[in-house]
Every structure is written in structure tokens, then in C-alpha cells.
Design an enzyme around this catalytic site. Structure first.
Site, PDB file in Angstrom:
ATOM      1  N   ASP A   1       0.792  -1.212  -0.106  1.00 21.04           N
ATOM      2  CA  ASP A   1       0.184   0.208  -0.192  1.00 21.04           C
ATOM      3  C   ASP A   1       0.916   0.694   0.067  1.00 21.04           C
ATOM      4  OD1 ASP A   1      -2.252   1.361   0.113  1.00 21.04           O
ATOM      5  OD2 ASP A   1      -2.655   1.156   1.973  1.00 21.04           O
TER       6      ASP A   1
ATOM      7  N   GLY B   1       0.123   5.001  -4.241  1.00 23.96           N
ATOM      8  CA  GLY B   1      -0.696   6.376  -4.957  1.00 23.96           C
ATOM      9  C   GLY B   1      -0.001   8.014  -3.757  1.00 23.96           C
TER      10      GLY B   1
ATOM     11  N   ASN C   1     -10.991  -2.546  -5.194  1.00 25.76           N
ATOM     12  CA  ASN C   1     -10.536  -1.798  -5.715  1.00 25.76           C
ATOM     13  C   ASN C   1     -10.741  -1.578  -7.695  1.00 25.76           C
ATOM     14  OD1 ASN C   1      -6.282  -2.988  -4.598  1.00 25.76           O
ATOM     15  ND2 ASN C   1      -8.102  -1.006  -4.107  1.00 25.76           N
TER      16      ASN C   1
HETATM   17  C1  IPE Z   1      -5.286  -2.904   0.129  1.00 30.04           C
HETATM   18  O1  IPE Z   1      -5.387  -1.348  -0.170  1.00 30.04           O
HETATM   19  C2  IPE Z   1      -6.002  -4.207  -1.797  1.00 30.04           C
HETATM   20  C3  IPE Z   1      -4.238  -4.342  -2.687  1.00 30.04           C
HETATM   21  C4  IPE Z   1      -3.341  -3.156  -1.892  1.00 30.04           C
HETATM   22  C5  IPE Z   1      -4.536  -4.324  -3.459  1.00 30.04           C
HETATM   23  P1  IPE Z   1      -6.506  -0.200  -0.957  1.00 30.04           P
HETATM   24  O2  IPE Z   1      -5.304   1.581  -0.573  1.00 30.04           O
HETATM   25  O3  IPE Z   1      -7.308  -0.333  -1.808  1.00 30.04           O
HETATM   26  O4  IPE Z   1      -6.732  -0.467   1.134  1.00 30.04           O
HETATM   27  P2  IPE Z   1      -8.035   0.849   1.595  1.00 30.04           P
HETATM   28  O5  IPE Z   1      -8.811   0.210   0.839  1.00 30.04           O
HETATM   29  O6  IPE Z   1      -7.399   1.953   2.004  1.00 30.04           O
HETATM   30  O7  IPE Z   1      -8.064   0.153   2.440  1.00 30.04           O
HETATM   31  C1  IPE Z   2      -1.228  -0.047  -3.237  1.00 33.59           C
HETATM   32  O1  IPE Z   2      -0.799   1.458  -3.634  1.00 33.59           O
HETATM   33  C2  IPE Z   2      -2.083  -0.299  -5.163  1.00 33.59           C
HETATM   34  C3  IPE Z   2      -3.421  -0.931  -5.033  1.00 33.59           C
HETATM   35  C4  IPE Z   2      -4.307  -0.748  -4.399  1.00 33.59           C
HETATM   36  C5  IPE Z   2      -3.528  -1.273  -6.308  1.00 33.59           C
HETATM   37  P1  IPE Z   2      -2.226   2.326  -3.278  1.00 33.59           P
HETATM   38  O2  IPE Z   2      -3.022   3.005  -5.149  1.00 33.59           O
HETATM   39  O3  IPE Z   2      -3.591   1.618  -2.902  1.00 33.59           O
HETATM   40  O4  IPE Z   2      -1.881   3.622  -2.738  1.00 33.59           O
HETATM   41  P2  IPE Z   2      -2.268   4.741  -1.193  1.00 33.59           P
HETATM   42  O5  IPE Z   2      -3.001   4.227  -0.715  1.00 33.59           O
HETATM   43  O6  IPE Z   2      -3.449   5.046  -2.182  1.00 33.59           O
HETATM   44  O7  IPE Z   2      -1.278   5.784  -1.463  1.00 33.59           O
HETATM   45 MG    MG Z   3      -4.029   1.705  -0.350  1.00 36.04          MG
END
Ligand code: IPE
Ligand code: IPE
Ligand code: MG
Length: 247
Positions: free
Chosen positions: A21, A24, A69
């Protein structure tokens, strides 16, 4: 002392699960679009996989795309799916060279055709590899897993193959997508979030949870070693008292 040498190789977890995680937020920090974060997350996947295999971890399960997602912007979802295809093509040779078996859990047949096909090809080409299993959770959620297991068991009950009273912990677990894979002893989640986000719900009943503020693209071998060292310092009691545990 370097952190790797602090690891007790006789007490390694057999199965490590990771919620990757923070891609982003990492991108935002660098003033770039979210997809840039995902692209840079690939390096962390490579390093973590390599480090785990070198140590002798048997199973590494990475949460790559959750059922939830799909609710992200369309462009981000399609970029993630394309990245997955590219990465699988790019990394296949390394998986073969390092004797790593690729597997996937989740409703993978619902992925875009190109992603699904590339994934199946990777799974097929690495199926005799023995050193470590790299398990990608794709279109996965813990609730989905419990539901699909329940449906499969219900069908067997319907056909008279299983009696309702024969449904126990082991039988239920064997119908989960993780099948005969041992439950993860250690879960790592990056980016400072302290939640499970619908990952391996049944399988993590007694998993040690490790949360780190590091964003996934910054995660490397040393971070994995640190998580394992901390895991090894925990006392896993499984409901017993401390005195009952044999040292
Ligand atoms: C969890 O991360 C899913 C993956 C890492 C693939 P998210 O970023 O989607 O989780 P939430 O929504 O913040 O809990
Ligand atoms: C994890 O990073 C990747 C996936 C869930 C696919 P995020 O995309 O959730 O990154 P943040 O949480 O928005 O920073
Ligand atoms: Mg995330």
C-alpha cells in the site's frame, strides 16, 4: 550489526502475506500521477520476492488488486491491468531462473482477457518450480474467498458427498483459494494504514500483524528483514498462557 544477520533462520515464517500500500501517496510526494507510484512499486515487488526466496520463505502472498479496487477511476484500473501484463512478461525469465512458482488467488477469470491469459501463462510455465511460491492476490477479497468456499461445500453437501456435521476447520480451509498452503504467520502492511482491507480473513485468524509507515515503492530487502526480526521477537500464544509455551 546488520539486520539480516539478526534473523533466526530456524524460525522463519513459512508464509508471509503483504498488503502493498501507498503507491498513490508516494507518487503524490514526488509530484507525479498515481500510476507513476504503481510503476515504481514493481521494483519493491522484485526486491521483496528476491529477498524472501533467498532467505528460504516458502510462500509469499502479495495483495495486488482487491475486489474493491474496481471502484477506482477507470484509467487507474486499466493502467494497473496493463502494468501487470508488462511486469509478468518482464519478470517471467527471473522467476524461471530463480526457481519461483507463480500462483494466483482471487476471481482471476474476471480480469481483462490479456491480463488473465498472461497470468495463466506465467502460472503454467513456472508450475514445476520449487524454491518459493509467489502468490498474487488479484481481484481478491477475504469475503469472496469465504463465500466461494461456502458455495463449493454447499454443492458437495447437496450431492451427498459431505455431511453438514463433517464441515470442520480443516475441510473449510481446504476449500479456500489458499487450499493446502499454511496460514501466513506474518502480515506486512506498508504506508501506515492499520487495517486488513478484506485480505485473507479466515487465514489470518492468528497471523502476526506488522505495520510500517514506509510507502510500498520505498520498501526493500532491509524492510523485509526488519519485519521478520520483529516477528521473531513476538510470543505467539494461540490462546494459551505464556508459561504453557515450550521454549
Ligand atoms: C488494499 O489497499 C488492497 C491492495 C493493496 C491491493 P487499498 O489501498 O485498496 O486499501 P484501503 O481501501 O485503503 O483500505
Ligand atoms: C497500493 O497503493 C496499490 C493498490 C491498491 C493497487 P495505493 O494505490 O492504494 O496507494 P495509496 O493508498 O492511494 O497511497
Ligand atoms: Mg491504498
Amino acid at each position: 550489526m546488520d539486520i539480516k544477520s539478526e534473523i533466526d533462520l530456524d524460525k522463519l515464517p513459512r508464509h508471509i502475506a503483504v498488503i502493498m500500500d501507498g503507491n498513490g501517496r508516494w507518487a503524490k510526494q514526488h509530484g507525479r500521477p498515481r500510476v507513476f507510484g504503481h510503476k515504481n512499486g514493481v521494483r519493491a515487488v522484485r526486491e521483496t520476492t528476491e529477498a524472501a526466496a533467498e532467505l528460504g520463505i516458502e510462500y509469499l502472498t502479495l495483495y495486488a488488486f482487491s475486489t474493491e479496487n474496481w471502484n477506482r477511476p477507470k484509467l487507474e484500473v486499466s493502467a494497473l491491468m496493463t502494468l501487470l501484463v508488462e511486469t509478468l512478461h518482464q519478470e517471467l525469465a527471473t522467476l524461471l531462473k530463480n526457481d519461483i512458482r507463480l500462483k494466483a488467488i482471487g476471481a482471476i477469470e474476471q480480469l481483462p482477457t490479456a491480463t488473465y491469459k498472461t497470468l495463466l501463462e506465467g502460472i503454467e510455465r513456472t508450475k514445476t518450480n520449487k524454491r518459493m511460491t509467489l502468490n498474487l492476490a488479484l481481484n481478491y477479497s477475504g469475503k469472496w474467498d469465504i463465500l466461494q468456499a461456502t458455495r463449493a461445500i454447499a454443492e458437495k453437501v447437496n450431492k451427498g458427498e459431505i455431511k453438514p456435521e463433517g464441515i470442520d476447520d480443516a475441510l473449510f480451509a481446504s476449500h479456500l483459494s489458499t487450499g493446502q498452503v499454511p496460514d501466513p504467520e506474518l502480515l506486512i502492511r506498508t504506508s501506515g494504514e492499520s487495517r486488513i482491507s478484506n485480505f485473507l480473513l479466515w487465514q489470518m485468524a492468528y497471523t502476526e500483524l506488522y505495520f510500517t509507515p514506509v510507502f510500498w515503492p520505498d520498501f526493500g530487502k532491509e524492510h523485509l528483514y526488519k519485519a521478520i526480526v520483529e516477528y521473531q521477537q513476538r510470543e505467539r500464544r494461540f490462546g494459551k498462557t505464556s508459561d504453557q509455551l515450550v521454549p
